[in-house]
Design a protein around this motif. Structure first.
Motif, PDB file in Angstrom:
ATOM      1  N   LEU A 113       0.862  -1.182   0.000  1.00 54.23           N
ATOM      2  CA  LEU A 113       0.000   0.000   0.000  1.00 54.23           C
ATOM      3  C   LEU A 113       0.896   1.228   0.000  1.00 54.23           C
ATOM      4  O   LEU A 113       1.705   1.410   0.906  1.00 54.23           O
ATOM      5  CB  LEU A 113      -0.864   0.008   1.254  1.00 54.23           C
ATOM      6  CG  LEU A 113      -1.719  -1.237   1.494  1.00 54.23           C
ATOM      7  CD1 LEU A 113      -2.133  -1.325   2.939  1.00 54.23           C
ATOM      8  CD2 LEU A 113      -2.929  -1.215   0.601  1.00 54.23           C
ATOM      9  N   SER A 114       0.788   2.041  -1.026  1.00 51.98           N
ATOM     10  CA  SER A 114       1.700   3.190  -1.097  1.00 51.98           C
ATOM     11  C   SER A 114       1.241   4.291  -0.145  1.00 51.98           C
ATOM     12  O   SER A 114       0.053   4.456   0.113  1.00 51.98           O
ATOM     13  CB  SER A 114       1.770   3.724  -2.513  1.00 51.98           C
ATOM     14  OG  SER A 114       0.741   4.648  -2.710  1.00 51.98           O
ATOM     15  N   VAL A 130       6.251   9.990   9.713  1.00 54.76           N
ATOM     16  CA  VAL A 130       4.791  10.064   9.713  1.00 54.76           C
ATOM     17  C   VAL A 130       4.292   9.907   8.288  1.00 54.76           C
ATOM     18  O   VAL A 130       4.798  10.545   7.369  1.00 54.76           O
ATOM     19  CB  VAL A 130       4.304  11.405  10.296  1.00 54.76           C
ATOM     20  CG1 VAL A 130       2.801  11.452  10.320  1.00 54.76           C
ATOM     21  CG2 VAL A 130       4.852  11.594  11.698  1.00 54.76           C
ATOM     22  N   LEU A 131       3.301   9.033   8.089  1.00 59.80           N
ATOM     23  CA  LEU A 131       2.732   8.803   6.766  1.00 59.80           C
ATOM     24  C   LEU A 131       1.358   9.455   6.688  1.00 59.80           C
ATOM     25  O   LEU A 131       0.608   9.450   7.651  1.00 59.80           O
ATOM     26  CB  LEU A 131       2.575   7.304   6.493  1.00 59.80           C
ATOM     27  CG  LEU A 131       3.809   6.441   6.713  1.00 59.80           C
ATOM     28  CD1 LEU A 131       3.482   5.002   6.382  1.00 59.80           C
ATOM     29  CD2 LEU A 131       4.963   6.918   5.857  1.00 59.80           C
ATOM     30  N   GLY A 132       1.033  10.000   5.528  1.00 55.18           N
ATOM     31  CA  GLY A 132      -0.264  10.634   5.336  1.00 55.18           C
ATOM     32  C   GLY A 132      -1.339   9.644   4.932  1.00 55.18           C
ATOM     33  O   GLY A 132      -2.075   9.872   3.982  1.00 55.18           O
ATOM     34  N   VAL A 145       7.335  -1.339   6.563  1.00 53.65           N
ATOM     35  CA  VAL A 145       7.361  -0.245   5.600  1.00 53.65           C
ATOM     36  C   VAL A 145       8.663  -0.309   4.808  1.00 53.65           C
ATOM     37  O   VAL A 145       9.743  -0.468   5.386  1.00 53.65           O
ATOM     38  CB  VAL A 145       7.247   1.119   6.325  1.00 53.65           C
ATOM     39  CG1 VAL A 145       7.388   2.263   5.343  1.00 53.65           C
ATOM     40  CG2 VAL A 145       5.928   1.220   7.059  1.00 53.65           C
ATOM     41  N   VAL A 146       8.558  -0.230   3.472  1.00 53.93           N
ATOM     42  CA  VAL A 146       9.753  -0.239   2.618  1.00 53.93           C
ATOM     43  C   VAL A 146       9.750   0.976   1.703  1.00 53.93           C
ATOM     44  O   VAL A 146       8.716   1.610   1.512  1.00 53.93           O
ATOM     45  CB  VAL A 146       9.826  -1.515   1.751  1.00 53.93           C
ATOM     46  CG1 VAL A 146      10.039  -2.728   2.606  1.00 53.93           C
ATOM     47  CG2 VAL A 146       8.593  -1.653   0.884  1.00 53.93           C
ATOM     48  N   ALA A 264       3.663   0.473   2.596  1.00 53.52           N
ATOM     49  CA  ALA A 264       3.412  -0.361   3.771  1.00 53.52           C
ATOM     50  C   ALA A 264       3.039  -1.741   3.256  1.00 53.52           C
ATOM     51  O   ALA A 264       2.402  -1.870   2.214  1.00 53.52           O
ATOM     52  CB  ALA A 264       2.280   0.218   4.602  1.00 53.52           C
ATOM     53  N   ILE A 265       3.479  -2.777   3.960  1.00 55.37           N
ATOM     54  CA  ILE A 265       3.220  -4.137   3.502  1.00 55.37           C
ATOM     55  C   ILE A 265       2.256  -4.816   4.455  1.00 55.37           C
ATOM     56  O   ILE A 265       2.557  -4.973   5.638  1.00 55.37           O
ATOM     57  CB  ILE A 265       4.518  -4.958   3.435  1.00 55.37           C
ATOM     58  CG1 ILE A 265       5.585  -4.191   2.666  1.00 55.37           C
ATOM     59  CG2 ILE A 265       4.253  -6.288   2.788  1.00 55.37           C
ATOM     60  CD1 ILE A 265       6.922  -4.860   2.715  1.00 55.37           C
TER      61      ILE A 265
END
Lengths: 286, 177
Positions: A113-114, A130-132, A145-146, A264-265
């Motif tokens: 998931l981007s 921090v991811l939006g 997360v990669v 995210a995986i």
């Protein structure tokens, strides 16, 4: 009794100092419980919104680099397309399907998931990204997360409605199960709190064959990361005198200074594995 | 501008500069520049000591929220807010100078050197306590000492630059105490 009140009045400021220091240290030590209660809800949303505004500007200046990364990613993915491979027997036709089972009976285990990086730090001793994207957009806790080139970045520790906080590899609690590509010895990747982009690999026996420049992969032993994602390359090998292990310094694959997009995986089989482990644990306890 | 509004604006600006400018400047991993605690250094003389500590805690906690790591900066800020009145008492030149001026500055402290000493001691204490708390988790103390000294030097340099660029005009108020 009067003396006690006099004492409190006399040292009131000092007592306030001790109380506030105590509270701060309580926050540091009980980081997880407190964090869950307050941060993952309110504070993440507030700081996340401010960071998003800033990122709108910052993102513009990094467009070139981001573009290069995504182009590289596209190249890698295109090379995996089914059309690039030929079957000797042309009577069969491969049909891809979006349902969990494909025609060969394979089951989807990992889902990428981007997500956009909204804020990132490398200078602190415990760094977070921090991811939006949050629970409202299918992100969950404890997912790996990669970066676009499949290098390990960290693990999601908190999610709110629209944001997710990732504990990056540059954090004192970060422990990733890893494997040497050559020889296959398993160890753990940690960070010593000093130089960003330099990680440590521990628990590798001295009998293992290691050389400078060797690749270190994720082991696939945990439910967070699939097997074979690159963590780093060996930079320095120090024999630890007190134990039978090497202390290995890695150069990380990911450049933590300029992350813009990550993936995210999600592991579709995580629930099942955890359930199984739980029953096994219960049995051994009884 | 009233003191309250001035301080609120200062609070927000310093936090924003710290989070979005200084935290993104990567000089070296040994050097972390800090400027946000200038807010505590500039707090008015008149403020009660308990209030100073509570405001300092709020400042530290705000920065911690941006770093998703509660406690560290709050602890350091509270400590320097506690020590500040003692230092001012030692350094203030003559009786009543702290009621003639509103807040600490080179002018109200009676020269640049006393002010530099004031800023230097508080910066050193702030950095030492902050990095000490961080070093407890990793346990490398030489690294902690060198990092404290280097970061103090760079932060102090920043404070001097800010002092020179934004010299605060402070009027001498009448001695009707």
């Amino acid at each position: 009794m009067r003396n006690i009140f006099l004492f409190i009045r006399l040292y009131f400021n000092f007592i306030v100092l001790l109380l506030l220091q105590g509270f701060s240290i309580y926050l540091i030590v009980h980081y997880n419980t407190f964090h869950k209660a307050v941060f993952s809800g309110v504070m993440n949303e507030v700081t996340g919104k401010v960071n998003t505004e800033y990122n709108k500007v910052d993102y513009y200046f990094q467009l070139k680099k981001t573009n290069q990364q995504l182009a590289k990613d596209n190249e890698r993915l295109r090379n995996q397309l089914k059309e690039n491979f030929e079957r000797p027997d042309t009577t069969t036709k491969i049909v891809s399907d979006s349902i969990p089972y494909d025609t060969l009976g394979n089951r989807r285990k990992w889902m990428y998931l981007s997500a956009k990086v909204v804020s990132n730090s490398v200078a602190a001793q415990n760094n977070f990204i921090v991811l939006g994207r949050g629970t409202g957009q299918q992100l969950k806790k404890d997912e790996g997360v990669v970066d676009p080139n499949n290098g390990v970045v960290g693990i999601i520790t908190d999610v709110s409605e629209n944001f997710a906080v990732v504990m990056s590899l540059l954090h004192k609690d970060s422990k990733i199960s890893a494997k040497l590509k050559k020889g296959g010895d398993a160890g753990q990747v940690i960070w010593d709190g000093k130089d960003p982009n330099r990680l440590s690999l521990t628990d590798i026996r001295k009998s293992a064959k290691v050389a400078r420049g060797d690749t270190v992969y994720t082991s696939g032993f945990t439910t967070t990361f699939p097997y074979g994602l690159m963590i780093g390359t060996i930079d320095e090998i120090i024999p630890d005198k007190s134990t039978n292990n090497y202390l290995i310094k890695l150069k990380s694959t990911v450049n933590f200074y300029n992350l813009q997009y990550v993936y995210a995986i999600e592991n579709y089989q995580k629930e099942e594995i955890n359930q199984l482990l739980k029953t096994a644990n219960n049995k051994s306890n009884n | 501008m009233s003191t309250l509004i001035k301080n609120i604006v200062r609070f927000i600006l310093l936090i924003l500069v710290q989070v979005f400018v200084l935290d993104r400047v990567h000089v070296h991993f040994m050097v972390t520049p800090y400027i946000y605690f200038l807010f505590i250094l500039w707090m008015p003389f008149k403020l009660g000591r308990t209030a100073q500590m509570l405001i300092a805690f709020a400042l530290g906690f705000t920065l911690d929220s941006f770093r998703h790591n509660p406690g560290f900066h709050a602890a350091a800020c509270v400590l320097i807010a506690y020590l500040r009145p003692f230092l001012i008492n030692i350094l203030i030149p003559q009786e009543g100078a702290d009621s003639n001026y509103e807040e600490p500055s080179p002018k109200s402290m009676g020269g640049f050197m006393p002010y530099l000493f004031y800023a230097g001691v508080l910066t050193l204490v702030h950095h030492a306590w902050l990095f000490f708390l961080e070093a407890l988790q990793f346990g490398n103390f030489w690294y902690f000492i060198i990092k404290t000294l280097l970061s103090t030097a760079i932060s102090l340099l920043l404070i001097i630059i800010v002092e020179l660029i934004f010299s605060r005009k402070q009027q001498f108020r009448t001695n009707t105490v």
